[in-house]
Design a protein around this motif. Structure first.
Motif, PDB file in Angstrom:
ATOM      1  N   ASP A   1       0.055  -5.182   6.738  1.00 11.68           N
ATOM      2  CA  ASP A   1      -0.932  -5.316   5.668  1.00 11.68           C
ATOM      3  C   ASP A   1      -0.622  -4.390   4.492  1.00 11.68           C
ATOM      4  O   ASP A   1      -1.307  -4.440   3.464  1.00 11.68           O
ATOM      5  CB  ASP A   1      -2.337  -4.987   6.196  1.00 11.68           C
ATOM      6  CG  ASP A   1      -2.825  -5.972   7.228  1.00 11.68           C
ATOM      7  OD1 ASP A   1      -3.428  -5.526   8.232  1.00 11.68           O
ATOM      8  OD2 ASP A   1      -2.615  -7.195   7.036  1.00 11.68           O
ATOM      9  N   THR A   2       0.380  -3.553   4.655  1.00 16.76           N
ATOM     10  CA  THR A   2       0.766  -2.646   3.579  1.00 16.76           C
ATOM     11  C   THR A   2       1.174  -3.436   2.347  1.00 16.76           C
ATOM     12  O   THR A   2       2.048  -4.308   2.406  1.00 16.76           O
ATOM     13  CB  THR A   2       1.926  -1.748   4.028  1.00 16.76           C
ATOM     14  OG1 THR A   2       1.462  -0.893   5.084  1.00 16.76           O
ATOM     15  CG2 THR A   2       2.442  -0.899   2.877  1.00 16.76           C
ATOM     16  N   ALA A   3       0.519  -3.148   1.223  1.00 14.66           N
ATOM     17  CA  ALA A   3       0.764  -3.888  -0.010  1.00 14.66           C
ATOM     18  C   ALA A   3      -0.086  -3.288  -1.125  1.00 14.66           C
ATOM     19  O   ALA A   3      -0.984  -2.476  -0.869  1.00 14.66           O
ATOM     20  CB  ALA A   3       0.410  -5.364   0.165  1.00 14.66           C
ATOM     21  N   VAL A   4       0.206  -3.706  -2.325  1.00 14.87           N
ATOM     22  CA  VAL A   4      -0.707  -3.454  -3.434  1.00 14.87           C
ATOM     23  C   VAL A   4      -1.692  -4.614  -3.468  1.00 14.87           C
ATOM     24  O   VAL A   4      -1.275  -5.782  -3.466  1.00 14.87           O
ATOM     25  CB  VAL A   4       0.040  -3.335  -4.772  1.00 14.87           C
ATOM     26  CG1 VAL A   4      -0.951  -3.108  -5.907  1.00 14.87           C
ATOM     27  CG2 VAL A   4       1.065  -2.199  -4.720  1.00 14.87           C
ATOM     28  N   TYR A   5      -2.960  -4.296  -3.472  1.00 10.64           N
ATOM     29  CA  TYR A   5      -4.013  -5.302  -3.458  1.00 10.64           C
ATOM     30  C   TYR A   5      -4.584  -5.439  -4.868  1.00 10.64           C
ATOM     31  O   TYR A   5      -4.913  -4.443  -5.527  1.00 10.64           O
ATOM     32  CB  TYR A   5      -5.101  -4.913  -2.465  1.00 10.64           C
ATOM     33  CG  TYR A   5      -4.679  -5.158  -1.027  1.00 10.64           C
ATOM     34  CD1 TYR A   5      -3.727  -4.344  -0.422  1.00 10.64           C
ATOM     35  CD2 TYR A   5      -5.210  -6.220  -0.293  1.00 10.64           C
ATOM     36  CE1 TYR A   5      -3.310  -4.575   0.882  1.00 10.64           C
ATOM     37  CE2 TYR A   5      -4.805  -6.458   1.008  1.00 10.64           C
ATOM     38  CZ  TYR A   5      -3.858  -5.640   1.589  1.00 10.64           C
ATOM     39  OH  TYR A   5      -3.449  -5.879   2.885  1.00 10.64           O
ATOM     40  N   TYR A   6      -4.707  -6.683  -5.291  1.00 11.04           N
ATOM     41  CA  TYR A   6      -5.167  -7.002  -6.646  1.00 11.04           C
ATOM     42  C   TYR A   6      -6.422  -7.866  -6.580  1.00 11.04           C
ATOM     43  O   TYR A   6      -6.546  -8.757  -5.743  1.00 11.04           O
ATOM     44  CB  TYR A   6      -4.100  -7.781  -7.405  1.00 11.04           C
ATOM     45  CG  TYR A   6      -2.799  -7.051  -7.611  1.00 11.04           C
ATOM     46  CD1 TYR A   6      -1.779  -7.126  -6.671  1.00 11.04           C
ATOM     47  CD2 TYR A   6      -2.576  -6.308  -8.767  1.00 11.04           C
ATOM     48  CE1 TYR A   6      -0.573  -6.470  -6.865  1.00 11.04           C
ATOM     49  CE2 TYR A   6      -1.373  -5.654  -8.972  1.00 11.04           C
ATOM     50  CZ  TYR A   6      -0.371  -5.740  -8.015  1.00 11.04           C
ATOM     51  OH  TYR A   6       0.808  -5.095  -8.224  1.00 11.04           O
TER      52      TYR A   6
END
Length: 118
Positions: free
Chosen positions: A88-93
Motif C-alpha cells: 500500500d506504500t504510495a503517494v495518495y492523491y
C-alpha cells in the motif's frame, strides 16, 4: 480549486491511518470524490470513490480494508486505511470529478505519502 490532502506517514504493516482531503472551490455536493495512489514507477490508480449520492466503490486490492467517507458540511473527504500492507506504500492523491452542464471537470490535489514497513 484546491484539494488539500493530509494524514500520511510511516506506519507498520497492520496499522491504520486516516487521510483527509479538504476541498476548496469545488461544488462538493455534486462532485464524485475519490482517492488515487501512485507507487514509485507505477501509474496513478483510483482506489476509492464516493458519489454525490453517497455510493462507494473500491478497487479490488483495497476492498474490505479501506473506507472512503465524506463530511459535506466540512467539504472534506476521508480515506480510512486499515490492515495496511507494504504494497500500500504510495503517494495518495485526492480527486474531484463533476459536471457543469455538459462539460466534465476533473482535479487532482497534491499527494500525501503513506509508507508501510514490513
Amino acid at each position: 480549486v484546491q484539494l488539500q490532502a493530509s494524514g500520511g506517514g510511516l506506519v507498520q504493516a497492520g496499522d491504520s491511518l486516516r487521510l483527509s482531503c479538504a476541498a476548496t472551490a469545488i461544488p462538493f455536493g455534486i462532485a464524485t470524490m475519490g482517492w488515487g495512489r501512485q507507487a514509485p514507477g507505477q501509474p496513478r490508480d483510483l482506489v476509492a470513490r464516493i458519489t454525490s449520492g453517497g455510493d462507494t466503490n473500491y478497487t479490488d486490492s483495497v476492498k474490505g480494508r479501506f473506507t472512503i467517507s465524506r463530511d459535506i458540511a466540512k467539504k472534506t473527504v476521508y480515506l480510512h486505511l486499515n490492515s495496511l500492507k507494504p504494497e500500500d506504500t504510495a503517494v495518495y492523491y485526492c480527486n474531484a470529478h463533476f459536471w457543469v452542464g455538459t462539460e466534465p471537470f476533473d482535479f487532482w490535489g497534491q499527494g500525501t505519502l503513506v509508507t508501510v514497513s514490513s
